[in-house]
Scaffold this motif. Structure first.
Motif, PDB file in Angstrom:
ATOM      1  N   CYS A 201      33.422  41.483  31.420  1.00 19.99           N
ATOM      2  CA  CYS A 201      32.574  41.973  30.329  1.00 19.99           C
ATOM      3  C   CYS A 201      31.490  40.949  30.020  1.00 19.99           C
ATOM      4  CB  CYS A 201      33.408  42.230  29.074  1.00 19.99           C
ATOM      5  SG  CYS A 201      34.806  43.361  29.323  1.00 19.99           S
ATOM      6  N   LEU A 202      30.227  41.362  30.130  1.00 14.17           N
ATOM      7  CA  LEU A 202      29.085  40.487  29.864  1.00 14.17           C
ATOM      8  C   LEU A 202      28.380  40.940  28.596  1.00 14.17           C
ATOM      9  CD1 LEU A 202      27.068  38.250  30.725  1.00 14.17           C
ATOM     10  CD2 LEU A 202      25.859  40.010  32.045  1.00 14.17           C
ATOM     11  N   PHE A 203      28.215  40.000  27.663  1.00 17.65           N
ATOM     12  CA  PHE A 203      27.595  40.293  26.368  1.00 17.65           C
ATOM     13  C   PHE A 203      26.381  39.411  26.130  1.00 17.65           C
ATOM     14  CE2 PHE A 203      31.822  41.942  25.718  1.00 17.65           C
ATOM     15  CZ  PHE A 203      31.709  42.942  24.761  1.00 17.65           C
ATOM     16  N   LYS A 204      25.446  39.931  25.343  1.00 21.66           N
ATOM     17  CA  LYS A 204      24.345  39.126  24.816  1.00 21.66           C
ATOM     18  C   LYS A 204      24.119  39.534  23.362  1.00 21.66           C
ATOM     19  CE  LYS A 204      20.872  36.195  24.952  1.00 21.66           C
ATOM     20  NZ  LYS A 204      19.723  36.299  25.877  1.00 21.66           N
ATOM     21  N   ASN A 205      24.268  38.579  22.467  1.00 22.93           N
ATOM     22  CA  ASN A 205      24.088  38.812  21.029  1.00 22.93           C
ATOM     23  C   ASN A 205      24.931  39.976  20.514  1.00 22.93           C
ATOM     24  OD1 ASN A 205      22.243  36.685  20.909  1.00 22.93           O
ATOM     25  ND2 ASN A 205      20.519  38.029  21.400  1.00 22.93           N
ATOM     26  N   VAL A 207      26.048  42.547  22.108  1.00 25.79           N
ATOM     27  CA  VAL A 207      25.822  43.827  22.788  1.00 25.79           C
ATOM     28  C   VAL A 207      26.378  43.758  24.207  1.00 25.79           C
ATOM     29  CG1 VAL A 207      24.090  45.479  23.603  1.00 25.79           C
ATOM     30  CG2 VAL A 207      23.746  44.269  21.424  1.00 25.79           C
ATOM     31  N   LEU A 208      27.206  44.742  24.562  1.00 23.53           N
ATOM     32  CA  LEU A 208      27.744  44.805  25.921  1.00 23.53           C
ATOM     33  C   LEU A 208      26.619  45.148  26.893  1.00 23.53           C
ATOM     34  CD1 LEU A 208      30.291  44.845  27.802  1.00 23.53           C
ATOM     35  CD2 LEU A 208      30.342  47.332  27.419  1.00 23.53           C
ATOM     36  N   LYS A 209      26.427  44.280  27.887  1.00 29.92           N
ATOM     37  CA  LYS A 209      25.381  44.494  28.878  1.00 29.92           C
ATOM     38  C   LYS A 209      25.923  45.051  30.196  1.00 29.92           C
ATOM     39  CE  LYS A 209      21.939  43.052  26.365  1.00 29.92           C
ATOM     40  NZ  LYS A 209      20.859  43.998  25.963  1.00 29.92           N
ATOM     41  N   LYS A 210      27.078  44.540  30.618  1.00 35.34           N
ATOM     42  CA  LYS A 210      27.663  44.994  31.879  1.00 35.34           C
ATOM     43  C   LYS A 210      29.187  44.938  31.778  1.00 35.34           C
ATOM     44  CE  LYS A 210      23.643  45.291  34.021  1.00 35.34           C
ATOM     45  NZ  LYS A 210      23.089  46.573  34.523  1.00 35.34           N
ATOM     46  N   VAL A 211      29.848  45.853  32.472  1.00 35.26           N
ATOM     47  CA  VAL A 211      31.307  45.848  32.550  1.00 35.26           C
ATOM     48  C   VAL A 211      31.712  46.251  33.963  1.00 35.26           C
ATOM     49  CG1 VAL A 211      31.557  48.253  31.769  1.00 35.26           C
ATOM     50  CG2 VAL A 211      33.436  46.629  31.430  1.00 35.26           C
ATOM     51  N   ALA A 212      32.770  45.631  34.469  1.00 35.07           N
ATOM     52  CA  ALA A 212      33.234  45.919  35.832  1.00 35.07           C
ATOM     53  C   ALA A 212      34.715  45.615  35.933  1.00 35.07           C
ATOM     54  CB  ALA A 212      32.448  45.081  36.843  1.00 35.07           C
ATOM     55  N   ILE A 213      35.431  46.404  36.718  1.00 35.22           N
ATOM     56  CA  ILE A 213      36.880  46.246  36.849  1.00 35.22           C
ATOM     57  C   ILE A 213      37.253  46.001  38.306  1.00 35.22           C
ATOM     58  CG2 ILE A 213      39.146  47.305  36.492  1.00 35.22           C
ATOM     59  CD1 ILE A 213      37.797  49.165  34.450  1.00 35.22           C
ATOM     60  N   ALA A 214      38.139  45.026  38.515  1.00 36.79           N
ATOM     61  CA  ALA A 214      38.722  44.790  39.833  1.00 36.79           C
ATOM     62  C   ALA A 214      40.236  44.897  39.726  1.00 36.79           C
ATOM     63  CB  ALA A 214      38.344  43.406  40.350  1.00 36.79           C
ATOM     64  N   GLU A 215      40.846  45.454  40.752  1.00 40.99           N
ATOM     65  CA  GLU A 215      42.312  45.516  40.810  1.00 40.99           C
ATOM     66  C   GLU A 215      42.802  44.541  41.870  1.00 40.99           C
ATOM     67  OE1 GLU A 215      46.069  48.595  41.453  1.00 40.99           O
ATOM     68  OE2 GLU A 215      44.016  49.269  41.892  1.00 40.99           O
ATOM     69  N   ARG A 216      43.788  43.725  41.505  1.00 39.90           N
ATOM     70  CA  ARG A 216      44.428  42.804  42.446  1.00 39.90           C
ATOM     71  C   ARG A 216      45.657  43.508  43.025  1.00 39.90           C
ATOM     72  NH1 ARG A 216      43.709  40.271  37.391  1.00 39.90           N
ATOM     73  NH2 ARG A 216      41.961  38.797  37.359  1.00 39.90           N
ATOM     74  N   ILE A 217      45.669  43.687  44.337  1.00 48.35           N
ATOM     75  CA  ILE A 217      46.776  44.417  44.974  1.00 48.35           C
ATOM     76  C   ILE A 217      47.732  43.473  45.687  1.00 48.35           C
ATOM     77  CG2 ILE A 217      47.355  46.199  46.673  1.00 48.35           C
ATOM     78  CD1 ILE A 217      44.580  47.436  46.111  1.00 48.35           C
ATOM     79  N   LEU A 302      27.106  40.396  39.060  1.00 46.78           N
ATOM     80  CA  LEU A 302      27.399  39.922  37.711  1.00 46.78           C
ATOM     81  C   LEU A 302      26.840  38.525  37.451  1.00 46.78           C
ATOM     82  CD1 LEU A 302      31.050  41.234  37.474  1.00 46.78           C
ATOM     83  CD2 LEU A 302      29.175  41.962  35.999  1.00 46.78           C
ATOM     84  N   SER A 303      26.811  37.684  38.474  1.00 48.46           N
ATOM     85  CA  SER A 303      26.260  36.333  38.308  1.00 48.46           C
ATOM     86  C   SER A 303      24.761  36.400  38.037  1.00 48.46           C
ATOM     87  CB  SER A 303      26.549  35.487  39.545  1.00 48.46           C
ATOM     88  OG  SER A 303      27.945  35.378  39.761  1.00 48.46           O
ATOM     89  N   GLU A 304      24.062  37.288  38.736  1.00 47.67           N
ATOM     90  CA  GLU A 304      22.633  37.499  38.478  1.00 47.67           C
ATOM     91  C   GLU A 304      22.418  38.011  37.058  1.00 47.67           C
ATOM     92  OE1 GLU A 304      19.795  41.091  39.508  1.00 47.67           O
ATOM     93  OE2 GLU A 304      20.090  39.877  41.313  1.00 47.67           O
ATOM     94  N   SER A 318      19.252  45.802  35.399  1.00 49.48           N
ATOM     95  CA  SER A 318      19.274  47.195  35.804  1.00 49.48           C
ATOM     96  C   SER A 318      19.806  48.046  34.653  1.00 49.48           C
ATOM     97  CB  SER A 318      20.141  47.368  37.054  1.00 49.48           C
ATOM     98  OG  SER A 318      21.431  46.810  36.841  1.00 49.48           O
ATOM     99  N   ASP A 319      19.502  49.328  34.669  1.00 49.12           N
ATOM    100  CA  ASP A 319      19.795  50.194  33.520  1.00 49.12           C
ATOM    101  C   ASP A 319      21.281  50.450  33.300  1.00 49.12           C
ATOM    102  OD1 ASP A 319      17.100  50.439  32.929  1.00 49.12           O
ATOM    103  OD2 ASP A 319      16.853  52.245  34.169  1.00 49.12           O
ATOM    104  N   GLU A 320      22.044  50.567  34.389  1.00 53.47           N
ATOM    105  CA  GLU A 320      23.443  50.973  34.240  1.00 53.47           C
ATOM    106  C   GLU A 320      24.291  49.841  33.678  1.00 53.47           C
ATOM    107  OE1 GLU A 320      23.543  48.613  37.939  1.00 53.47           O
ATOM    108  OE2 GLU A 320      22.146  50.028  37.048  1.00 53.47           O
ATOM    109  N   ILE A 321      25.223  50.179  32.788  1.00 59.30           N
ATOM    110  CA  ILE A 321      26.175  49.197  32.272  1.00 59.30           C
ATOM    111  C   ILE A 321      27.313  49.003  33.268  1.00 59.30           C
ATOM    112  CG2 ILE A 321      27.910  48.776  30.471  1.00 59.30           C
ATOM    113  CD1 ILE A 321      26.040  50.008  28.455  1.00 59.30           C
ATOM    114  N   GLU A 322      27.665  50.039  33.975  1.00 61.70           N
ATOM    115  CA  GLU A 322      28.769  49.995  34.933  1.00 61.70           C
ATOM    116  C   GLU A 322      28.383  50.710  36.211  1.00 61.70           C
ATOM    117  OE1 GLU A 322      33.593  51.002  35.053  1.00 61.70           O
ATOM    118  OE2 GLU A 322      32.315  51.927  33.523  1.00 61.70           O
TER     119      GLU A 322
END
Length: 357
Positions: A201-205, A207-217, A302-304, A318-322
């Motif tokens: 989860c990436l936030f600025k002030n 506000v959620l800017k980006k969210v992404a999920i990874a599963e560890r198998i 996400l690093s960018e 970019s426009d999309e949050i996810e």
């Protein structure tokens, strides 16, 4: 553009710089790192333009050494990655663009004991208690959650499955306490047999800017760890799950409210599902983790995004949050290889072959 990334020899920091070198926006930047330089592979891998050796962050010499590096390098931004350095830089010791959660947020989130105490009664976390060696070795001790049960090191900032073990009876709990003489604080929790996730989860002030999920198998060299968890995923996947997003964001909101802070920076909320597939929060990482570069491989860097927000250039996001990921994707890692993103995996039948051509 010159960027400093701390903990440069560690897996997660190298994942960040590997991602930024894939970024069309930042690929021509100069990447400078510093580290205590115990991991020689990270030192000689060549991802950074240069890496300085520095004292540990809790050393009295740390401030003066990094101050000298900063004065010499004059970086445009800094991304601290090890959690102890995120804590340090959350206090804003230097006037350099750096986007982390506030210190009060970090101080609560990094402590499993404080986090679980805050979330008690919310059903966001598994049932758990703090236990001591004296309590467990008492002849009257028994698990309040039955068996199997999960026991782990509950010290702040522990990672890679340190001190973790699934115990099937009281004798195994007691043996684990005796074996792990270097662990001072243990947490006993109900065992969660389901999926293992990280929600970025990436936030600025606030506000959620980006969210992404990874599963560890599966985990690299899992057989060498009693718990089967080594901290480095060998097989995983990127996925979209509304329930996981909601639980992670609700947890972050509660920590922000409890600490009276406005959320900034990137955190990774770890979750594991119970037998009924209900995700439960197990910890919050206040930093990037190794999966960051896998998202970049899939086209969601996400690093960018983190660096753009650090530089107050979030208008370039970019426009999309996810990002929406294909169902059959895999992230594959091995000891001697870079992570591989497979967008559409298909199992081979006997006699079939795979070719990159």
């Amino acid at each position: 553009m010159k960027i400093i990334i701390t903990g440069a020899c560690a897996v997660s920091s190298r994942s960040v710089v590997r991602s930024l070198r894939k970024s069309a926006t930042f690929k021509n930047s100069e990447f400078v790192g510093w580290d205590i330089a115990n991991n020689l592979h990270g030192l000689y891998e060549g991802l950074f333009d240069r890496i300085y050796k520095v004292p540990a962050v809790d050393s009295p010499e740390y401030y003066e050494v990094v101050k000298s590096i900063i004065e010499q390098e004059k970086p445009d931004a800094i991304i601290p990655v090890p959690e102890v350095e995120v804590m340090y830089w959350s206090k804003k010791p230097f006037d350099i663009p750096c986007l982390t959660p506030q210190y009060e947020f970090c101080n609560l989130a990094i402590s499993k004991k404080k986090l679980f105490a805050l979330l008690e009664g919310t059903n966001l976390t598994p049932r758990s208690i703090e236990i001591s060696k004296e309590l467990v070795l008492d002849e009257k001790f028994k698990s309040p959650y039955g068996y199997p049960v999960w026991i782990r090191d509950s010290s702040a900032g522990t990672a890679s499955g340190k001190g973790s073990f699934m115990a099937n009876n009281t004798e195994e709990v007691q043996a684990w306490i005796k074996i792990n003489t270097g662990v001072k604080n243990f947490q006993l929790s109900e065992y969660l047999p389901g999926g293992n996730y990280g929600c970025f989860c990436l936030f600025k002030n606030g506000v959620l800017k980006k969210v992404a999920i990874a599963e560890r198998i599966e985990y690299i060299m899992s057989k060498v760890s009693v718990s089967g968890i080594t901290g480095n995923t060998s097989k995983g996947r990127l996925l979209n799950d509304k329930k996981i997003n909601e639980i992670a964001l609700k947890t972050i909101e509660k920590v922000s409210e409890a600490t009276n802070t406005t959320m900034n920076g990137l955190v990774v909320v770890d979750l594991k599902s119970d037998k009924d597939n209900n995700p439960k929060v197990t910890e919050i990482n206040i930093r990037h983790v190794a999966f960051s570069s896998s998202f970049a491989e899939a086209g969601f860097n996400l690093s960018e995004f983190h660096l753009l927000c650090t530089l107050d250039r979030e208008n370039e996001l970019s426009d999309e949050i996810e990002m929406i990921y294909p169902d059959n994707n895999f992230i594959l890692r091995d000891v001697d290889g870079l992570p591989i993103y497979v967008s559409d995996h298909k199992d081979l039948e006997v006699g079939e072959f795979f070719s990159k051509k």
